[in-house]
Write a protein that holds these residues in place. Structure first.
Motif, PDB file in Angstrom:
ATOM      1  N   ASP A 115      70.680  44.660  13.880  1.00 17.42           N
ATOM      2  CA  ASP A 115      71.960  44.136  14.650  1.00 17.42           C
ATOM      3  C   ASP A 115      71.797  42.941  14.801  1.00 17.42           C
ATOM      4  N   ILE A 116      70.829  42.032  14.881  1.00 16.72           N
ATOM      5  CA  ILE A 116      70.355  40.625  14.472  1.00 16.72           C
ATOM      6  C   ILE A 116      71.254  40.234  13.446  1.00 16.72           C
ATOM      7  N   MET A 117      71.153  40.782  12.416  1.00 17.53           N
ATOM      8  CA  MET A 117      71.650  40.739  10.920  1.00 17.53           C
ATOM      9  C   MET A 117      73.552  40.194  11.615  1.00 17.53           C
ATOM     10  N   LYS A 118      73.545  41.511  11.873  1.00 10.63           N
ATOM     11  CA  LYS A 118      75.408  40.925  12.081  1.00 10.63           C
ATOM     12  C   LYS A 118      75.599  40.860  13.202  1.00 10.63           C
ATOM     13  N   SER A 119      74.629  39.738  14.265  1.00 18.25           N
ATOM     14  CA  SER A 119      74.920  38.627  15.093  1.00 18.25           C
ATOM     15  C   SER A 119      75.079  37.275  14.231  1.00 18.25           C
ATOM     16  N   VAL A 120      74.165  37.336  13.001  1.00 13.22           N
ATOM     17  CA  VAL A 120      74.120  35.994  12.745  1.00 13.22           C
ATOM     18  C   VAL A 120      74.964  35.316  12.503  1.00 13.22           C
ATOM     19  N   THR A 121      76.324  35.900  11.528  1.00 16.53           N
ATOM     20  CA  THR A 121      77.830  36.543  10.807  1.00 16.53           C
ATOM     21  C   THR A 121      77.909  35.325  12.020  1.00 16.53           C
ATOM     22  N   TYR A 122      79.550  34.236  10.977  1.00 17.69           N
ATOM     23  CA  TYR A 122      80.022  33.128  12.219  1.00 17.69           C
ATOM     24  C   TYR A 122      80.818  34.097  12.908  1.00 17.69           C
ATOM     25  N   VAL A 123      81.552  35.504  11.974  1.00 18.80           N
ATOM     26  CA  VAL A 123      82.516  36.434  12.693  1.00 18.80           C
ATOM     27  C   VAL A 123      82.079  37.557  12.561  1.00 18.80           C
ATOM     28  N   PRO A 124      82.530  38.473  13.470  1.00 15.03           N
ATOM     29  CA  PRO A 124      81.858  40.279  13.021  1.00 15.03           C
ATOM     30  C   PRO A 124      82.447  40.580  12.023  1.00 15.03           C
ATOM     31  N   MET A 125      81.209  40.608  11.125  1.00 18.50           N
ATOM     32  CA  MET A 125      81.412  41.311   9.619  1.00 18.50           C
ATOM     33  C   MET A 125      80.919  43.354   9.967  1.00 18.50           C
ATOM     34  N   ASP A 126      81.975  43.712   9.011  1.00 21.34           N
ATOM     35  CA  ASP A 126      81.221  45.889   9.297  1.00 21.34           C
ATOM     36  C   ASP A 126      80.151  45.599   8.762  1.00 21.34           C
ATOM     37  N   GLY A 127      79.643  44.879   8.008  1.00 25.33           N
ATOM     38  CA  GLY A 127      78.525  45.429   7.598  1.00 25.33           C
ATOM     39  C   GLY A 127      77.347  44.750   7.255  1.00 25.33           C
ATOM     40  N   ILE A 128      75.669  44.314   6.739  1.00 22.51           N
ATOM     41  CA  ILE A 128      75.467  44.265   6.959  1.00 22.51           C
ATOM     42  C   ILE A 128      74.913  44.065   5.457  1.00 22.51           C
ATOM     43  N   TYR A 129      74.785  42.688   5.256  1.00 24.71           N
ATOM     44  CA  TYR A 129      74.470  42.142   4.084  1.00 24.71           C
ATOM     45  C   TYR A 129      73.223  41.395   3.249  1.00 24.71           C
ATOM     46  N   GLY A 130      72.341  42.485   3.515  1.00 25.02           N
ATOM     47  CA  GLY A 130      71.221  42.671   3.865  1.00 25.02           C
ATOM     48  C   GLY A 130      69.853  43.157   4.331  1.00 25.02           C
ATOM     49  N   VAL A 131      68.474  44.102   3.637  1.00 26.50           N
ATOM     50  CA  VAL A 131      68.149  43.833   4.049  1.00 26.50           C
ATOM     51  C   VAL A 131      66.649  44.164   5.225  1.00 26.50           C
ATOM     52  N   PRO A 132      66.909  43.972   5.971  1.00 24.78           N
ATOM     53  CA  PRO A 132      65.304  43.514   6.791  1.00 24.78           C
ATOM     54  C   PRO A 132      64.318  43.989   6.693  1.00 24.78           C
ATOM     55  N   TYR A 133      63.426  42.828   6.607  1.00 21.54           N
ATOM     56  CA  TYR A 133      62.080  43.542   5.907  1.00 21.54           C
ATOM     57  C   TYR A 133      61.301  43.582   6.989  1.00 21.54           C
ATOM     58  N   ILE A 134      60.566  41.578   7.048  1.00 22.61           N
ATOM     59  CA  ILE A 134      60.129  41.819   7.885  1.00 22.61           C
ATOM     60  C   ILE A 134      60.476  39.955   9.240  1.00 22.61           C
ATOM     61  N   ALA A 135      59.545  40.428   9.980  1.00 24.03           N
ATOM     62  CA  ALA A 135      60.473  39.452  11.461  1.00 24.03           C
ATOM     63  C   ALA A 135      58.622  38.555  12.052  1.00 24.03           C
ATOM     64  N   ASN A 136      59.427  37.579  12.799  1.00 24.42           N
ATOM     65  CA  ASN A 136      57.891  37.107  13.039  1.00 24.42           C
ATOM     66  C   ASN A 136      58.342  37.183  14.448  1.00 24.42           C
ATOM     67  N   ALA A 137      58.290  36.745  15.433  1.00 23.23           N
ATOM     68  CA  ALA A 137      58.474  36.202  17.462  1.00 23.23           C
ATOM     69  C   ALA A 137      57.713  34.971  18.151  1.00 23.23           C
ATOM     70  N   ALA A 138      58.212  34.096  18.492  1.00 22.64           N
ATOM     71  CA  ALA A 138      58.004  33.317  19.324  1.00 22.64           C
ATOM     72  C   ALA A 138      57.737  33.425  20.871  1.00 22.64           C
ATOM     73  N   GLY A 139      57.445  33.071  21.451  1.00 22.66           N
ATOM     74  CA  GLY A 139      57.238  32.227  22.890  1.00 22.66           C
ATOM     75  C   GLY A 139      55.556  31.824  23.102  1.00 22.66           C
ATOM     76  N   MET A 140      55.098  32.847  24.198  1.00 22.74           N
ATOM     77  CA  MET A 140      54.190  31.163  24.129  1.00 22.74           C
ATOM     78  C   MET A 140      52.591  31.954  23.996  1.00 22.74           C
ATOM     79  N   LEU A 141      51.478  30.832  22.658  1.00 17.88           N
ATOM     80  CA  LEU A 141      50.451  31.858  22.039  1.00 17.88           C
ATOM     81  C   LEU A 141      49.910  30.703  22.978  1.00 17.88           C
ATOM     82  N   TYR A 142      48.676  31.411  23.249  1.00 19.52           N
ATOM     83  CA  TYR A 142      47.589  31.251  24.480  1.00 19.52           C
ATOM     84  C   TYR A 142      46.362  31.868  23.599  1.00 19.52           C
ATOM     85  N   ASN A 143      45.524  31.143  23.921  1.00 17.67           N
ATOM     86  CA  ASN A 143      43.864  31.356  23.960  1.00 17.67           C
ATOM     87  C   ASN A 143      43.220  32.729  24.671  1.00 17.67           C
TER      88      ASN A 143
END
Length: 427
Positions: free
Chosen positions: A127-155
């Motif tokens: 879904d993220i890959m589809k949401s990134v394109t500027y206009v809605p696309m029918d396909g997915i133009y890449g195979v997601p491999y790995i992701a990262n995450a953000a928020g609050m790092l803490y000790n």
């Protein structure tokens, strides 16, 4: 790694050249040993040793494909230069960000929806890959491999020693910051806002809790303004300055990573991509990551998680589609993907029985439930220098001027995308 998006305007010249030349042959060729060379060019320079090892393993075991996997410095610029020269790698390995949208918009990437392994890709990242394109696309133009995450790092050790609970609302977070500040032993936060891109990390994490996921689409469609959404996020971002180092605009990302690693602050508003840098300064540090508690209701919390690396086949090399799929199958093998995740503190986009780093323990429930949203800044035009606009706002604190300026500049720097979105809506 969080990267600055590249403007689609820098690729407008590629559209005509690409459309005229994509039917020409790509880079794949038969070698003297009878193998067909398949070229992958990756922007993940920090993972070069892992992919070199995987390339060697693949080439030793495969009898008909030679994998040429490179990770040059400034890889995205090199990719764009090669596209202009009609010299297309078989696969460009980039993030699911504005560069991906630019390449899709320029008709450079092939639709990979029918890749058999796509069924194993978690739906949230499809879904993220589809949401990134500027206009809605029918396909997915890449195979997601790995992701990262953000928020609050803490000790984690510091939190355990002090008996601090992970905050789940903004009021709880501010109360914790006030408590830490009052004790005076360490700073609540380290910010490192000299490098303007670092401001985007807390900004993204605050935004996803407070604004609709489709707010950028609504602005581009002429249905809303950023002033309708960004006042509260801007005020909360500004509030962070009370709890960071004095003069945060004098300290870099590396400074912040090192200070946090040395125990000078309890928290660091950044993402998993920063952890290897932090551990290089303190290999024994016990780092955790929790969801930014920007909302008043704990149920409204989301985790910013973007596709950090995806496999994108170029249209020019579609005749080698099956060979490319064979290489991707190898890279997606659980042992190979686990190796990458262990080394880079990453999240697999592929479903399976993977072991995540303890870093992600506090956001595991969000990942399991698919409560993740892509980085909003992936849709920001680079020409607008949104990170610098945020830094300027933090320096003067004028929310009204910030909102007015943001809306005005957006219309100027994003006019081509706005036109495409509105034309697509009419169609």
């Amino acid at each position: 790694m969080l990267t600055k998006p590249i403007s689609r305007r820098s690729l407008l010249g590629l559209s005509a050249a690409g459309a005229a030349s994509l039917m020409l042959g790509g880079c794949s060729e038969t070698r003297s040993d009878g193998k067909t060379e398949v070229e992958f060019v990756s922007y993940k320079r920090e993972a070069v040793s892992i992919f070199e090892a995987l390339m060697a393993e693949f080439n030793e075991s495969n009898d008909h494909i030679y994998l040429n996997f490179t990770s040059p410095n400034d890889a995205v610029t090199i990719m764009k230069t090669r596209f202009v020269r009609e010299d297309y790698p078989d696969v460009v390995a980039i993030g699911g960000d504005a560069s991906y949208a630019d390449f899709v918009d320029s008709n450079i990437l092939a639709d990979m929806t029918e890749y058999p392994g796509m069924a194993q890709v978690q739906q949230a990242y499809q879904d993220i890959m589809k949401s990134v394109t500027y206009v809605p696309m029918d396909g997915i133009y890449g195979v997601p491999y790995i992701a990262n995450a953000a928020g609050m790092l803490y000790n984690k050790d510091m939190f355990a020693e002090k008996g601090w609970d992970i905050p789940e609302t903004w009021d709880e977070f501010i109360a914790l910051c006030e408590e830490i500040k009052a004790e005076g032993e360490v700073l609540p936060l380290y910010l490192g806002f000299l490098d303007t891109w670092t401001i985007l990390s807390p900004w993204n994490s605050i935004l996803v809790d407070l604004v609709p996921q489709d707010h950028i689409r609504k602005v581009n469609a002429g249905e809303a303004k950023f002033a309708d959404y960004y006042r509260e996020p801007a005020e909360k971002l500004y509030q962070l300055l009370q709890y960071g180092e004095e003069g945060p605009f004098a300290y870099s990302y590396e400074d912040a990573c090192t200070a946090f690693a040395r125990g000078q602050s309890a928290m660091f508003p950044c993402g998993s991509f920063a952890v290897p840098q932090i551990l290089s300064a303190n290999p024994d540090m016990n780092v955790g990551l929790f969801a930014m508690p920007a909302a008043d209701d704990p149920e409204d919390r989301l985790v910013v998680s973007g596709v950090d690396l995806c496999w994108n086949m170029t249209v020019a090399n579609e005749d080698h589609r099956e060979l490319v799929y064979e290489v991707i199958d190898f890279l997606n093998e659980p042992d190979n993907l686990q190796t990458y995740c262990d080394d880079q503190k990453a999240i697999p986009c592929i479903e399976g029985d993977f072991t995540l780093d303890p870093l992600f323990d506090d956001i595991q429930e969000f990942l399991d439930a698919g409560k993740v949203i892509d980085y909003p800044d992936h849709s920001y035009p680079s020409g607008m220098a949104c990170d610098a606009r945020l830094q300027a706002f933090l320096m003067d604190g004028d929310v009204d001027a910030f909102l007015e300026n943001w809306d005005s500049l957006w219309q100027r720097y994003n006019k081509t995308v706005i036109r495409k979105v509105q034309e697509a809506a009419q169609e």
